[in-house]
Design a protein around this motif. Structure first.
Motif, PDB file in Angstrom:
ATOM      1  N   HIS A   1       0.830  -1.198   0.000  1.00 28.52           N
ATOM      2  CA  HIS A   1       0.000   0.000   0.000  1.00 28.52           C
ATOM      3  C   HIS A   1       0.869   1.255   0.000  1.00 28.52           C
ATOM      4  N   VAL A   2       1.925   1.252   0.826  1.00 28.01           N
ATOM      5  CA  VAL A   2       2.842   2.391   0.853  1.00 28.01           C
ATOM      6  C   VAL A   2       3.445   2.607  -0.532  1.00 28.01           C
ATOM      7  N   GLY A   3       3.889   1.510  -1.158  1.00 33.72           N
ATOM      8  CA  GLY A   3       4.486   1.615  -2.485  1.00 33.72           C
ATOM      9  C   GLY A   3       3.505   2.139  -3.513  1.00 33.72           C
ATOM     10  N   ARG A   4       2.243   1.709  -3.418  1.00 35.50           N
ATOM     11  CA  ARG A   4       1.239   2.174  -4.372  1.00 35.50           C
ATOM     12  C   ARG A   4       0.969   3.673  -4.215  1.00 35.50           C
ATOM     13  N   GLN A   5       0.918   4.136  -2.953  1.00 39.22           N
ATOM     14  CA  GLN A   5       0.710   5.565  -2.710  1.00 39.22           C
ATOM     15  C   GLN A   5       1.824   6.406  -3.334  1.00 39.22           C
ATOM     16  N   LEU A   6       3.049   5.917  -3.200  1.00 36.64           N
ATOM     17  CA  LEU A   6       4.185   6.659  -3.743  1.00 36.64           C
ATOM     18  C   LEU A   6       4.252   6.568  -5.258  1.00 36.64           C
ATOM     19  N   ALA A   7       3.965   5.372  -5.799  1.00 34.68           N
ATOM     20  CA  ALA A   7       4.098   5.149  -7.237  1.00 34.68           C
ATOM     21  C   ALA A   7       3.022   5.852  -8.044  1.00 34.68           C
ATOM     22  N   THR A   8       1.919   6.226  -7.402  1.00 40.61           N
ATOM     23  CA  THR A   8       0.832   6.892  -8.128  1.00 40.61           C
ATOM     24  C   THR A   8       0.728   8.373  -7.811  1.00 40.61           C
ATOM     25  N   ASN A   9       1.641   8.900  -7.010  1.00 43.37           N
ATOM     26  CA  ASN A   9       1.617  10.330  -6.681  1.00 43.37           C
ATOM     27  C   ASN A   9       2.048  11.134  -7.907  1.00 43.37           C
ATOM     28  N   PRO A  10       1.182  12.013  -8.446  1.00 43.87           N
ATOM     29  CA  PRO A  10       1.520  12.719  -9.693  1.00 43.87           C
ATOM     30  C   PRO A  10       2.714  13.648  -9.556  1.00 43.87           C
ATOM     31  N   LEU A  11       2.930  14.188  -8.356  1.00 44.41           N
ATOM     32  CA  LEU A  11       4.056  15.100  -8.173  1.00 44.41           C
ATOM     33  C   LEU A  11       5.374  14.338  -8.153  1.00 44.41           C
ATOM     34  N   ILE A  12       5.381  13.172  -7.511  1.00 41.67           N
ATOM     35  CA  ILE A  12       6.581  12.335  -7.522  1.00 41.67           C
ATOM     36  C   ILE A  12       6.887  11.882  -8.945  1.00 41.67           C
ATOM     37  N   LEU A  13       5.868  11.424  -9.656  1.00 37.97           N
ATOM     38  CA  LEU A  13       6.058  10.967 -11.040  1.00 37.97           C
ATOM     39  C   LEU A  13       6.574  12.088 -11.922  1.00 37.97           C
ATOM     40  N   ALA A  14       6.046  13.296 -11.734  1.00 35.42           N
ATOM     41  CA  ALA A  14       6.497  14.441 -12.539  1.00 35.42           C
ATOM     42  C   ALA A  14       7.957  14.762 -12.251  1.00 35.42           C
ATOM     43  N   CYS A  15       8.346  14.729 -10.966  1.00 33.48           N
ATOM     44  CA  CYS A  15       9.747  14.984 -10.613  1.00 33.48           C
ATOM     45  C   CYS A  15      10.669  13.942 -11.246  1.00 33.48           C
ATOM     46  N   LEU A  16      10.281  12.667 -11.161  1.00 34.12           N
ATOM     47  CA  LEU A  16      11.104  11.594 -11.728  1.00 34.12           C
ATOM     48  C   LEU A  16      11.208  11.730 -13.241  1.00 34.12           C
TER      49      LEU A  16
END
Length: 308
Positions: A155-170
Motif C-alpha cells: 500500500h505504501v508503495g502504491r501511494q508513492l508510485a501513483t503520486n503525480p508530483l513524484i512521477l512528474a519529478c522523476l
C-alpha cells in the motif's frame, strides 16, 4: 522587496477566499479545478523546470543532504514528543503532517517572485527531493499511528508510485539526465500548462480557508505550528550552514520550510485514518499564520544568510 514579491501571492489567496465566500463560480467547481491543477498543471510545471534545469552547478548533493537531515531530525523530534503533542494516534498523524508538509503552490510562486528563474529552479529541485521523502515519512506515520495502522508495504508503495508530483519529478529528472530535454513543441506546451498551476493553486488555497471552524483543537494547532514555523526552519538553517549549502539554495530551503502545510494533507488524513477535523483546522490556521511567519523568516534569511 519581500512585500512586493509576496503581496501578489497573498492577494491571490485572499481573492480565492472571497470567491469561496461568494460561492463563485460554485462549490462544485473548485474540486475539479484542484484535481486539474494537482494532476496536470502542477506536474507540467515540474517536468518543464526539471527537464530544462542546469544541474551542473555544485550544491545538488548538499541540497539533498540538508533536506534529508532536517526532515528526519524533525520526524525524530515528533516521535520523542508524541505523548505531549497529541492525545491519540490519529491526532498525532495530523500534527505530524502539520509539522512536516508544505504548500508547494505558495512555495514555487514565492520562489519565482523573490528569486527569479534561478530561484524557481532551486525550488523545483528541492521539491523533487522533498515530496517523495515527505510522502514516505507521512505514510509511515499513518502506518504506525493512524486508525488504520496496518498499512502494508504494498500500500505504501502504491501511494508513492501513483503520486503525480513524484512521477512528474522523476520524469523531469530522467529527461534531463538522458539529455532528451523537451524536444519540439513539448517545452512551450508544458510551459503554457504549467503557467496556470500557480495562480489556480493559490486561488484554491484561499477557497479552502475556513476560519470559522477553528473551535477547539487550539493546543494541537499551536504545537503543529511551532513545529512548522519554528522547528523546521531552524533545522533547515542549521543543517544548511553546517553543510555549507550555497546561499541561493539555502534561501529557497528556508522559504519552503516556513510555508504552511499543504491542503493535500487533508486528503491523506481521510484516506489513511487520520484526524480529519484536526487536519482541516491545522491547514486553515497555518494558512493564516503564514501571512506573518513567512515574511519574518524571509526577512531573517535576508539578514543572516545573504552576508554568508
Amino acid at each position: 522587496m519581500i512585500a512586493d514579491a509576496l503581496g501578489p501571492v497573498f492577494l491571490l489567496i485572499l481573492i480565492g477566499a472571497l470567491l469561496g465566500r461568494l460561492n463563485f463560480p460554485g462549490a462544485d467547481v473548485w474540486p475539479g479545478i484542484e484535481r486539474l491543477t494537482y494532476y496536470l498543471a502542477f506536474p507540467a510545471l515540474l517536468v518543464n523546470r526539471l527537464a530544462l534545469a542546469d544541474f551542473s552547478a555544485a550544491g545538488l548533493g548538499q541540497l539533498a543532504l540538508v533536506i534529508a537531515a532536517a526532515l528526519l531530525s524533525l520526524s525524530a523530534l515528533i516521535a520523542l514528543l508524541h505523548r505531549w503533542l497529541a492525545s491519540n494516534g490519529p491526532a498525532l498523524t495530523s500534527v505530524f503532517q502539520g509539522g512536516i508538509r508544505f504548500n508547494t503552490y505558495i512555495g514555487l510562486a514565492a520562489a519565482s517572485a523573490l528569486y527569479g528563474d534561478s530561484g524557481l529552479v532551486w525550488a523545483a529541485m528541492a521539491v523533487g527531493i522533498m515530496i517523495p521523502l515527505i510522502n514516505v515519512l507521512c505514510i509511515l506515520a499513518f502506518a504506525l499511528a493512524g486508525s488504520n495502522a496496518s498499512l502494508s508495504a504494498r500500500h505504501v508503495g502504491r501511494q508513492l508510485a501513483t503520486n503525480p508530483l513524484i512521477l512528474a519529478c522523476l520524469l523531469g529528472l530522467a529527461l534531463n539526465a538522458t539529455g532528451l530535454g523537451l524536444p519540439g513543441w513539448s517545452a512551450p506546451t508544458l510551459a503554457l500548462i504549467g503557467a496556470t498551476a500557480l495562480p489556480l493553486g493559490l486561488l484554491a488555497v484561499g477557497v479552502a480557508l475556513t476560519p470559522h471552524s477553528l473551535s477547539g483543537d487550539v493546543g494541537a494547532i499551536v504545537k503543529a505550528s511551532l513545529l512548522k514555523f519554528v522547528a523546521l526552519p531552524l533545522l533547515m538553517l542549521g543543517f544548511g550552514a553546517l553543510f555549507a549549502l550555497p546561499t541561493p539554495a539555502l534561501q529557497v530551503l528556508l522559504l519552503l520550510a516556513a510555508l504552511p502545510t499543504a491542503s493535500s494533507a487533508f486528503i491523506l488524513a481521510r484516506q489513511l485514518g487520520g484526524d480529519t477535523r484536526l487536519m482541516a483546522n491545522i491547514i486553515t490556521a497555518q494558512s493564516l499564520f503564514g501571512f506573518v511567519a513567512l515574511p519574518f523568516w524571509l526577512w531573517l534569511g535576508s539578514v543572516w544568510i545573504a552576508p554568508l
